[in-house]
Structures are given as structure tokens and as C-alpha cells.
Design a protein around this motif. Structure first.
Motif, mmCIF file in Angstrom:
data_model
loop_
_atom_site.group_PDB
_atom_site.id
_atom_site.type_symbol
_atom_site.label_atom_id
_atom_site.label_comp_id
_atom_site.label_asym_id
_atom_site.label_seq_id
_atom_site.Cartn_x
_atom_site.Cartn_y
_atom_site.Cartn_z
ATOM 1 N N GLU A 1 0.923 -1.099 -0.060
ATOM 2 C CA GLU A 1 -0.160 0.059 -0.091
ATOM 3 C C GLU A 1 0.952 1.315 -0.073
ATOM 4 O O GLU A 1 0.686 2.187 -0.664
ATOM 5 C CB GLU A 1 -0.803 0.097 1.189
ATOM 6 N N ARG A 2 2.099 1.191 0.928
ATOM 7 C CA ARG A 2 2.734 2.399 0.730
ATOM 8 C C ARG A 2 3.437 2.556 -0.496
ATOM 9 O O ARG A 2 3.611 3.730 -1.066
ATOM 10 C CB ARG A 2 3.870 2.207 1.854
ATOM 11 N N TYR A 3 3.841 1.497 -1.276
ATOM 12 C CA TYR A 3 4.494 1.888 -2.574
ATOM 13 C C TYR A 3 3.433 2.420 -3.391
ATOM 14 O O TYR A 3 3.862 3.406 -4.111
ATOM 15 C CB TYR A 3 4.842 0.264 -3.129
ATOM 16 N N LEU A 4 2.174 2.012 -3.452
ATOM 17 C CA LEU A 4 1.266 2.607 -4.477
ATOM 18 C C LEU A 4 0.924 4.122 -3.803
ATOM 19 O O LEU A 4 0.891 4.974 -4.592
ATOM 20 C CB LEU A 4 -0.025 1.585 -4.527
ATOM 21 N N ASP A 5 1.039 4.332 -2.432
ATOM 22 C CA ASP A 5 0.842 5.791 -2.051
ATOM 23 C C ASP A 5 1.905 6.718 -2.558
ATOM 24 O O ASP A 5 1.787 7.856 -3.065
ATOM 25 C CB ASP A 5 0.764 5.652 -0.472
ATOM 26 N N THR B 1 -7.920 -1.043 -10.509
ATOM 27 C CA THR B 1 -8.251 -0.760 -9.349
ATOM 28 C C THR B 1 -7.214 -1.087 -8.399
ATOM 29 O O THR B 1 -5.926 -1.631 -8.803
ATOM 30 C CB THR B 1 -9.186 -1.768 -8.513
ATOM 31 N N ARG B 2 -6.730 -0.308 -7.231
ATOM 32 C CA ARG B 2 -5.433 -0.592 -6.336
ATOM 33 C C ARG B 2 -5.301 -1.806 -6.119
ATOM 34 O O ARG B 2 -4.211 -2.394 -6.266
ATOM 35 C CB ARG B 2 -6.020 0.416 -5.075
ATOM 36 N N ALA B 3 -6.409 -2.745 -5.774
ATOM 37 C CA ALA B 3 -5.993 -4.277 -5.360
ATOM 38 C C ALA B 3 -5.538 -4.991 -6.773
ATOM 39 O O ALA B 3 -4.768 -5.796 -6.413
ATOM 40 C CB ALA B 3 -7.576 -4.845 -5.088
ATOM 41 N N ALA B 4 -6.168 -4.425 -7.952
ATOM 42 C CA ALA B 4 -5.560 -5.263 -9.260
ATOM 43 C C ALA B 4 -4.026 -4.765 -9.429
ATOM 44 O O ALA B 4 -3.335 -5.446 -9.739
ATOM 45 C CB ALA B 4 -6.583 -4.776 -10.228
ATOM 46 N N ARG B 5 -3.796 -3.480 -8.946
ATOM 47 C CA ARG B 5 -2.365 -3.111 -9.111
ATOM 48 C C ARG B 5 -1.425 -3.969 -8.402
ATOM 49 O O ARG B 5 -0.093 -4.262 -8.730
ATOM 50 C CB ARG B 5 -2.234 -1.714 -9.048
ATOM 51 N N ILE B 6 -1.796 -4.021 -7.082
ATOM 52 C CA ILE B 6 -1.059 -4.968 -6.184
ATOM 53 C C ILE B 6 -0.951 -6.449 -6.783
ATOM 54 O O ILE B 6 0.096 -6.754 -6.544
ATOM 55 C CB ILE B 6 -1.775 -4.844 -4.727
ATOM 56 N N ARG B 7 -2.109 -7.034 -7.223
ATOM 57 C CA ARG B 7 -1.915 -8.495 -7.697
ATOM 58 C C ARG B 7 -1.254 -8.568 -8.694
ATOM 59 O O ARG B 7 -0.407 -9.538 -8.950
ATOM 60 C CB ARG B 7 -3.256 -8.765 -7.816
ATOM 61 N N GLU B 8 -0.984 -7.533 -9.632
ATOM 62 C CA GLU B 8 -0.393 -7.632 -11.210
ATOM 63 C C GLU B 8 1.061 -7.333 -11.012
ATOM 64 O O GLU B 8 1.876 -7.848 -11.825
ATOM 65 C CB GLU B 8 -0.830 -6.461 -12.008
#
Length: 181
Positions: free
Chosen positions: A54-58, A91-98
Motif C-alpha cells: 500500500e505504501r508503494y502505491l501511495d 483498481t488499487r487491489a488489481a495493481r497490487i496483484r499484477e
């Protein structure tokens, strides 16, 4: 994201400080070409979990301008946006998964090395999600000589006399310059 990468910075005397990712250590390349290699530095790796992802995406969202280029039916188009939030992307969750995540964070943050006027090298370490930031200090022989904690989200950007200058980006994306003794 967060793959181990070497870092570097230049000191006022022209020496180059190279921070090696694996194994974690510092090398100083003097202006005459001589290399001084410091000892390997022990550190406790931080496991990559949901808070670190999450911090990486932030950080991506607050990093300024992003540029995208696409080709569709032979037509190239360019998209510009501030950060990576919003828009038509996944979505944010999809970005984390990919994304392919390492099991642990590297010892230090990419672009997180800076030399103080006294010649010491400051290296920004990774911390677990929500933990305060910390910098390892290295002398000109590459030995770690101290650790300086800073509040979460601060990055050292310079020095002024006996003060450390750090930047903090708030929830609105505004940059705040702070000073510390």
C-alpha cells in the motif's frame, strides 16, 4: 517494485559514494580513482506485506507527473496525469496483484543516499509500514557510525549548518520542508 538496486551520490570533494545492495555495504571512489570498501552491514530485512504494498502505491500516487504511451490501430497517444491515482486504470487491489513483489524489502531506498557537509554519507533505510524513517550514517571508510531516526514519511533533501532539511508530502500532495537539529 522494491528490487535491490545499488545507489550512489557525489560528495563536495568529488568522491562518489556507492551504496551496494547485495551485500549491503558502502564503497567510496576517491577523485584519484582509489576505492575504499567498507564492511558488510548487518540489517534486519522487512517482510513485504499489505502495508508495504500500500505504501508503494501511495508513493507512486504522490510522485508527481506520470506519462503513459499507448499504440492502438497504428495511432500513438500519450496520457499525462499527476501521480497514478484516479483515471481509467486498474483498481488499487488489481495493481497490487499484477506486480511481482519480493519477499523482503532491500536494505535501503533507491535514491536515498546523500552526503552531509561533514563528509558523512546518509542512507535512507526501509522501515516496516508505519514505522519511523531512519538513516544509517557512514564515515569516509564505509563504516556505519550511527543511525538517525526521523518521523514517518520524511526524506532528507539537504543540510544547512547544524540542521537537517527534510521534505514531507501531505495527503493533498503538498510538499513541506522541515528542519531538524
Amino acid at each position: 517494485p522494491r528490487a535491490p538496486r545499488d545507489g550512489w551520490t557525489v560528495a563536495p570533494d568529488g568522491s562518489v559514494a556507492v551504496v551496494r545492495a547485495e551485500p549491503f555495504h558502502v564503497e567510496w571512489i576517491r577523485p584519484d580513482g582509489r576505492v575504499v570498501r567498507g564492511p558488510e552491514v548487518d540489517y534486519r530485512p522487512v517482510d513485504v506485506g499489505a502495508p508495504e504494498k500500500e505504501r508503494y502505491l501511495d508513493e507512486l500516487a504522490s510522485s508527481g507527473l506520470s506519462v503513459g504511451v499507448t499504440m492502438e490501430n497504428g495511432v500513438r497517444s500519450m496520457q499525462l496525469q499527476r501521480g497514478r491515482s484516479g483515471g481509467q486504470g486498474p483498481t488499487r487491489a488489481a495493481r497490487i496483484r499484477e506486480l511481482e513483489w519480493p519477499e523482503t524489502l532491500p536494505a535501503f531506498r533507491e535514491g536515498g543516499a546523500i552526503v552531509a557537509p561533514d563528509g558523512r554519507l546518509w542512507v535512507r533505510r526501509f522501515a516496516a509500514g508505519g514505522d519511523p524513517a531512519a538513516y544509517d550514517l557512514f564515515d569516509r571508510s564505509g563504516r556505519r557510525v550511527g543511525v538517525v531516526p526521523l518521523p514517518t514519511g520524511r526524506q532528507v533533501v539537504g543540510f544547512a549548518g547544524d540542521r537537517v532539511l527534510a521534505v514531507h508530502v501531505d495527503d493533498l500532495g503538498l510538499n513541506w520542508l522541515e528542519t531538524y537539529r
